[in-house]
Design an enzyme around this catalytic site. Structure first.
Site, PDB file in Angstrom:
ATOM      1  N   LYS A 219      35.887  69.266  65.824  1.00 16.10           N
ATOM      2  CA  LYS A 219      35.410  69.055  67.192  1.00 16.10           C
ATOM      3  C   LYS A 219      36.033  67.788  67.753  1.00 16.10           C
ATOM      4  O   LYS A 219      36.143  66.791  67.040  1.00 16.10           O
ATOM      5  CB  LYS A 219      33.884  68.919  67.238  1.00 16.10           C
ATOM      6  CG  LYS A 219      33.339  68.713  68.660  1.00 16.10           C
ATOM      7  CD  LYS A 219      31.819  68.688  68.690  1.00 16.10           C
ATOM      8  CE  LYS A 219      31.223  67.375  68.240  1.00 16.10           C
ATOM      9  NZ  LYS A 219      31.579  66.236  69.141  1.00 16.10           N
TER      10      LYS A 219
ATOM     11  N   GLU B  75      36.372  65.338  71.571  1.00 16.77           N
ATOM     12  CA  GLU B  75      35.786  65.068  72.881  1.00 16.77           C
ATOM     13  C   GLU B  75      36.845  65.062  73.973  1.00 16.77           C
ATOM     14  O   GLU B  75      37.967  64.605  73.763  1.00 16.77           O
ATOM     15  CB  GLU B  75      35.064  63.717  72.871  1.00 16.77           C
ATOM     16  CG  GLU B  75      33.889  63.660  71.900  1.00 16.77           C
ATOM     17  CD  GLU B  75      33.188  62.305  71.891  1.00 16.77           C
ATOM     18  OE1 GLU B  75      32.270  62.136  71.077  1.00 16.77           O
ATOM     19  OE2 GLU B  75      33.559  61.424  72.706  1.00 16.77           O
TER      20      GLU B  75
ATOM     21  N   GLU C 211      27.031  67.907  76.740  1.00 16.25           N
ATOM     22  CA  GLU C 211      26.080  66.834  76.437  1.00 16.25           C
ATOM     23  C   GLU C 211      25.623  66.081  77.685  1.00 16.25           C
ATOM     24  O   GLU C 211      26.434  65.658  78.503  1.00 16.25           O
ATOM     25  CB  GLU C 211      26.680  65.845  75.430  1.00 16.25           C
ATOM     26  CG  GLU C 211      25.711  64.722  75.078  1.00 16.25           C
ATOM     27  CD  GLU C 211      26.128  63.894  73.867  1.00 16.25           C
ATOM     28  OE1 GLU C 211      25.405  62.931  73.554  1.00 16.25           O
ATOM     29  OE2 GLU C 211      27.159  64.209  73.243  1.00 16.25           O
TER      30      GLU C 211
END
Length: 279
Positions: free
Chosen positions: A113, A115, A182
């Site tokens: 993962k 960002e 998020e």
């Protein structure tokens, strides 16, 4: 047999919610596997909840690999996703690929993962093109906390909301298999979720996401100084552990532990002979 990327996509298609949690060690991974959690995120959040850093920025590849290997050893069924730390994919697609490869080869992860949105789409594509599944992460991106001026809700204006929608579509086009949303308005997360074909995993992004992820330490109540708004506490482990440790210390202090029940003994004949030798 571990959960597959295809199974997560099928869960979105079938409107079956996806429950994901973080784990950073062997016993926690075992528990999550036993509980039927389909995917485990070895998050760089370990920097804050395990290593005591102020943010995730200080986490290194070595930190992540150390904890990743423990989680992989402790799990048999969950898909293991590893967070790529700050400055391990930012310089170039090649840097991103090499470090993602380490998580797969050395760490045993099944996916990584990272960002970012439009700004990391080329890195995502390079990694995916080499056969490594990538989960995206947009909205509040903790590695950019200094640029974002703290842990604040993202996408509250028209311009920033449109930018996040563009980010999600760019990640989907680059080949990401899912995206973490998020700390953004629930309405925006719902629009993003409906507008892309891959699963969205929310954390502080409302109930319309295809799944949810939480930091294990938060939802189990390990810390008392700060409770994120998006967290529901399902246990008070801080209180339970504090009580247990206090009872242990008190019993040791007054000589109530250990007792014969927790001790080992010699055969009486051996004891008598031993005393003759030393007394």
């Amino acid at each position: 047999m571990r959960t597959t990327i295809s199974q997560l996509k099928e869960m979105k298609q079938n409107k079956q919610k996806i429950a994901i949690l973080t784990a950073y060690d062997y016993p926690t991974a075992q528990i999550l596997d036993k509980a039927g959690i389909p995917a485990i995120l070895v998050g760089d959040s370990l920097g804050m909840v395990v290593l005591g850093y102020d943010s995730t920025v200080s986490v290194t590849m070595e930190d992540m690999l150390h904890h990743l290997k423990a989680v992989v050893r402790g799990s048999q069924k969950a898909l293991i996703i590893a967070d790529m730390p700050f400055m391990t994919y930012h310089l170039s697609p090649e840097q991103a690929l090499l470090n993602a490869g380490r998580f797969i080869q050395e760490g045993g992860a099944q996916a990584v993962k990272l960002e970012g949105g439009v700004n990391v789409a080329d890195k995502v594509k390079r990694i995916v093109d080499c056969g490594i599944p990538v989960m995206g992460h947009i909205g509040l991106t903790p590695q950019s906390v200094n640029q974002l001026s703290g842990f604040k809700v993202q996408g509250k204006t028209l311009a920033t909301a449109l930018s996040l929608i563009e980010d999600a579509k760019a990640l989907e086009k680059a080949g990401a298999f899912a995206i973490v949303l998020e700390t953004m308005p629930a309405e925006l997360a719902a629009i993003i979720t409906a507008g892309i074909s891959i699963p969205t995993i929310g954390i502080g992004a409302g109930e319309e996401c295809d799944g949810q992820v939480q930091v294990i330490s938060d939802m189990l109540g390990m810390f008392t100084d700060f409770i994120p708004k998006h967290t529901k506490r399902y246990a008070d482990l801080n209180g339970i552990i504090t009580k247990a440790v206090s009872e242990y210390a008190a019993e040791v202090t007054k000589g109530a532990f250990p007792t014969l029940k927790e001790s080992f003994t010699l055969d009486k004949k051996v004891l008598e002979e031993l005393k003759k030798c030393v007394l």
